[in-house]
Design a protein around this motif. Structure first.
Motif, PDB file in Angstrom:
ATOM      1  N   PRO A   1     -41.475  40.591 -14.052  1.00  0.00           N
ATOM      2  CA  PRO A   1     -40.689  41.420 -13.139  1.00  0.00           C
ATOM      3  C   PRO A   1     -41.333  42.775 -12.866  1.00  0.00           C
ATOM      4  O   PRO A   1     -40.834  43.556 -12.062  1.00  0.00           O
ATOM      5  CB  PRO A   1     -39.363  41.593 -13.883  1.00  0.00           C
ATOM      6  CG  PRO A   1     -39.744  41.533 -15.327  1.00  0.00           C
ATOM      7  CD  PRO A   1     -40.867  40.527 -15.389  1.00  0.00           C
ATOM      8  N   SER A   2     -42.453  43.049 -13.521  1.00  0.00           N
ATOM      9  CA  SER A   2     -43.110  44.341 -13.353  1.00  0.00           C
ATOM     10  C   SER A   2     -44.090  44.312 -12.183  1.00  0.00           C
ATOM     11  O   SER A   2     -44.912  43.401 -12.073  1.00  0.00           O
ATOM     12  CB  SER A   2     -43.888  44.713 -14.618  1.00  0.00           C
ATOM     13  OG  SER A   2     -44.721  45.836 -14.379  1.00  0.00           O
TER      14      SER A   2
ATOM     15  N   GLN B   1     -49.119  43.673 -24.390  1.00  0.00           N
ATOM     16  CA  GLN B   1     -48.804  43.906 -25.798  1.00  0.00           C
ATOM     17  C   GLN B   1     -50.056  44.228 -26.603  1.00  0.00           C
ATOM     18  O   GLN B   1     -50.017  45.055 -27.516  1.00  0.00           O
ATOM     19  CB  GLN B   1     -48.111  42.678 -26.389  1.00  0.00           C
ATOM     20  CG  GLN B   1     -46.661  42.515 -25.961  1.00  0.00           C
ATOM     21  CD  GLN B   1     -46.059  41.222 -26.464  1.00  0.00           C
ATOM     22  OE1 GLN B   1     -46.762  40.259 -26.770  1.00  0.00           O
ATOM     23  NE2 GLN B   1     -44.734  41.180 -26.545  1.00  0.00           N
ATOM     24  N   SER B   2     -51.152  43.603 -26.261  1.00  0.00           N
ATOM     25  CA  SER B   2     -52.395  43.824 -27.007  1.00  0.00           C
ATOM     26  C   SER B   2     -52.906  45.250 -26.847  1.00  0.00           C
ATOM     27  O   SER B   2     -53.715  45.719 -27.638  1.00  0.00           O
ATOM     28  CB  SER B   2     -53.471  42.838 -26.544  1.00  0.00           C
ATOM     29  OG  SER B   2     -53.926  43.154 -25.241  1.00  0.00           O
ATOM     30  N   ARG B   3     -52.408  45.953 -25.822  1.00  0.00           N
ATOM     31  CA  ARG B   3     -52.840  47.333 -25.576  1.00  0.00           C
ATOM     32  C   ARG B   3     -51.734  48.339 -25.853  1.00  0.00           C
ATOM     33  O   ARG B   3     -51.896  49.529 -25.587  1.00  0.00           O
ATOM     34  CB  ARG B   3     -53.307  47.461 -24.118  1.00  0.00           C
ATOM     35  CG  ARG B   3     -54.615  46.752 -23.876  1.00  0.00           C
ATOM     36  CD  ARG B   3     -54.825  46.446 -22.398  1.00  0.00           C
ATOM     37  NE  ARG B   3     -56.120  45.835 -22.193  1.00  0.00           N
ATOM     38  CZ  ARG B   3     -56.395  44.572 -22.456  1.00  0.00           C
ATOM     39  NH1 ARG B   3     -55.450  43.788 -22.941  1.00  0.00           N
ATOM     40  NH2 ARG B   3     -57.594  44.092 -22.261  1.00  0.00           N
TER      41      ARG B   3
ATOM     42  N   ILE C   1     -44.114  47.622 -18.420  1.00  0.00           N
ATOM     43  CA  ILE C   1     -43.032  46.647 -18.288  1.00  0.00           C
ATOM     44  C   ILE C   1     -41.656  47.304 -18.392  1.00  0.00           C
ATOM     45  O   ILE C   1     -40.845  47.228 -17.478  1.00  0.00           O
ATOM     46  CB  ILE C   1     -43.161  45.529 -19.347  1.00  0.00           C
ATOM     47  CG1 ILE C   1     -44.455  44.730 -19.109  1.00  0.00           C
ATOM     48  CG2 ILE C   1     -41.958  44.596 -19.287  1.00  0.00           C
ATOM     49  CD1 ILE C   1     -44.696  43.627 -20.118  1.00  0.00           C
ATOM     50  N   ASP C   2     -41.382  47.978 -19.503  1.00  0.00           N
ATOM     51  CA  ASP C   2     -40.046  48.510 -19.750  1.00  0.00           C
ATOM     52  C   ASP C   2     -39.611  49.538 -18.708  1.00  0.00           C
ATOM     53  O   ASP C   2     -38.424  49.650 -18.399  1.00  0.00           O
ATOM     54  CB  ASP C   2     -39.988  49.150 -21.142  1.00  0.00           C
ATOM     55  CG  ASP C   2     -40.206  48.137 -22.251  1.00  0.00           C
ATOM     56  OD1 ASP C   2     -39.776  46.986 -22.073  1.00  0.00           O
ATOM     57  OD2 ASP C   2     -40.818  48.475 -23.271  1.00  0.00           O
ATOM     58  N   ALA C   3     -40.559  50.298 -18.183  1.00  0.00           N
ATOM     59  CA  ALA C   3     -40.216  51.393 -17.270  1.00  0.00           C
ATOM     60  C   ALA C   3     -39.855  50.925 -15.868  1.00  0.00           C
ATOM     61  O   ALA C   3     -39.534  51.741 -15.009  1.00  0.00           O
ATOM     62  CB  ALA C   3     -41.386  52.387 -17.190  1.00  0.00           C
TER      63      ALA C   3
ATOM     64  N   GLU D   1     -40.234  58.508 -24.657  1.00  0.00           N
ATOM     65  CA  GLU D   1     -41.043  58.109 -25.800  1.00  0.00           C
ATOM     66  C   GLU D   1     -40.813  56.660 -26.200  1.00  0.00           C
ATOM     67  O   GLU D   1     -41.613  56.086 -26.927  1.00  0.00           O
ATOM     68  CB  GLU D   1     -40.748  59.019 -26.995  1.00  0.00           C
ATOM     69  CG  GLU D   1     -41.142  60.480 -26.742  1.00  0.00           C
ATOM     70  CD  GLU D   1     -40.829  61.356 -27.939  1.00  0.00           C
ATOM     71  OE1 GLU D   1     -40.261  60.818 -28.927  1.00  0.00           O
ATOM     72  OE2 GLU D   1     -41.145  62.552 -27.894  1.00  0.00           O
ATOM     73  N   ASN D   2     -39.724  56.075 -25.733  1.00  0.00           N
ATOM     74  CA  ASN D   2     -39.446  54.689 -26.098  1.00  0.00           C
ATOM     75  C   ASN D   2     -38.614  54.027 -25.006  1.00  0.00           C
ATOM     76  O   ASN D   2     -38.110  54.690 -24.092  1.00  0.00           O
ATOM     77  CB  ASN D   2     -38.737  54.611 -27.457  1.00  0.00           C
ATOM     78  CG  ASN D   2     -37.459  55.436 -27.493  1.00  0.00           C
ATOM     79  OD1 ASN D   2     -36.545  55.222 -26.691  1.00  0.00           O
ATOM     80  ND2 ASN D   2     -37.403  56.398 -28.422  1.00  0.00           N
ATOM     81  N   ALA D   3     -38.472  52.718 -25.124  1.00  0.00           N
ATOM     82  CA  ALA D   3     -37.784  51.943 -24.091  1.00  0.00           C
ATOM     83  C   ALA D   3     -36.314  52.329 -23.973  1.00  0.00           C
ATOM     84  O   ALA D   3     -35.755  52.344 -22.872  1.00  0.00           O
ATOM     85  CB  ALA D   3     -37.920  50.449 -24.392  1.00  0.00           C
TER      86      ALA D   3
END
Length: 218
Positions: free
Chosen positions: A122-123, A148-150, A157-159, A192-194
């Motif tokens: 969805p990003s 995720q690896s980075r 994604i979350d933003a 700083e976080n989702a």
């Protein structure tokens, strides 16, 4: 094996494999880790190319290759600009910003009505825009694994996904964030976080574009 096209900070790029150009998604996993994690199932997850006339073509992974010590999933070449490349510019390209945002939103509407269910990210970071306005949308799990690896899930994604909106409203909200970011060169919210981002999304407390980028009215 080297990148031919693509931003070094983005895990999706064009490279050469067996004497032809392919599009690769870097999983960030070593060959051993890839085998142990049973990520081979990602090869059965398709992306989608949405053409300007509304037709949909599946982007089908063809196999894996090793690049820089990592396993990448590759498929048919697609030449286009990613959001990372667009945001890297010093000045906003207003025409390109509107084209990308509208193309992305149009694709979401088309895919919601498609006969075949595609599992796409969805990003808009998982989309690439070609010169002919066709748009490639990458498969969800392959793109998430690469991000995720980075450790860039928060930004990539979350933003971009509202925690509560569903159906047609969700992509409209994401398209608005996309346009804002392309015009100002920054995301509407910093966090700083989702959970902080989700909270600010609910409040819709974004900085006005004229303050985020004073030259936007010129």
């Amino acid at each position: 094996m080297q990148r031919i096209e693509g931003n070094m900070n983005f895990p999706v790029f064009v490279t050469k494999h067996q004497d032809r150009e392919v599009l690769a998604i870097d999983t960030g996993l070593s060959p051993t880790a890839f085998a142990q994690s049973k990520m081979g199932s990602l090869l059965s997850e398709y992306g989608a190319i949405v053409w300007p006339n509304g037709n949909i073509e599946a982007w089908v992974p063809e196999g894996t290759l090793e690049i820089d010590g990592h396993i990448a999933i590759y498929g048919p070449v697609f030449t286009g600009k990613s959001l990372v490349e667009m945001l890297a510019g010093e000045k906003p390209d207003i025409s390109l910003a509107y084209q990308f945002s509208l193309s992305w939103l149009k694709c979401q509407n088309i895919l919601q009505k498609a006969d075949r269910p595609y599992r796409l990210s969805p990003s808009p970071y998982a989309a690439m825009l070609a010169e002919d306005a066709s748009l490639l949308l990458l498969p969800e799990q392959s793109f998430r694994r690469a991000i995720q690896s980075r450790n860039t899930e928060l930004a990539y994604i979350d933003a971009w996904t509202h925690p509560e909106l569903k159906g047609e409203e969700a992509p409209v909200f994401t398209a608005a964030i996309l346009l804002y970011s392309l015009l100002t060169g920054r995301a509407p919210w910093s966090a700083e976080n989702a959970e902080q981002i989700r909270s600010r999304m609910r409040e819709t407390a974004a900085m006005p574009t004229v303050l985020a980028h004073p030259g936007i009215q010129e």
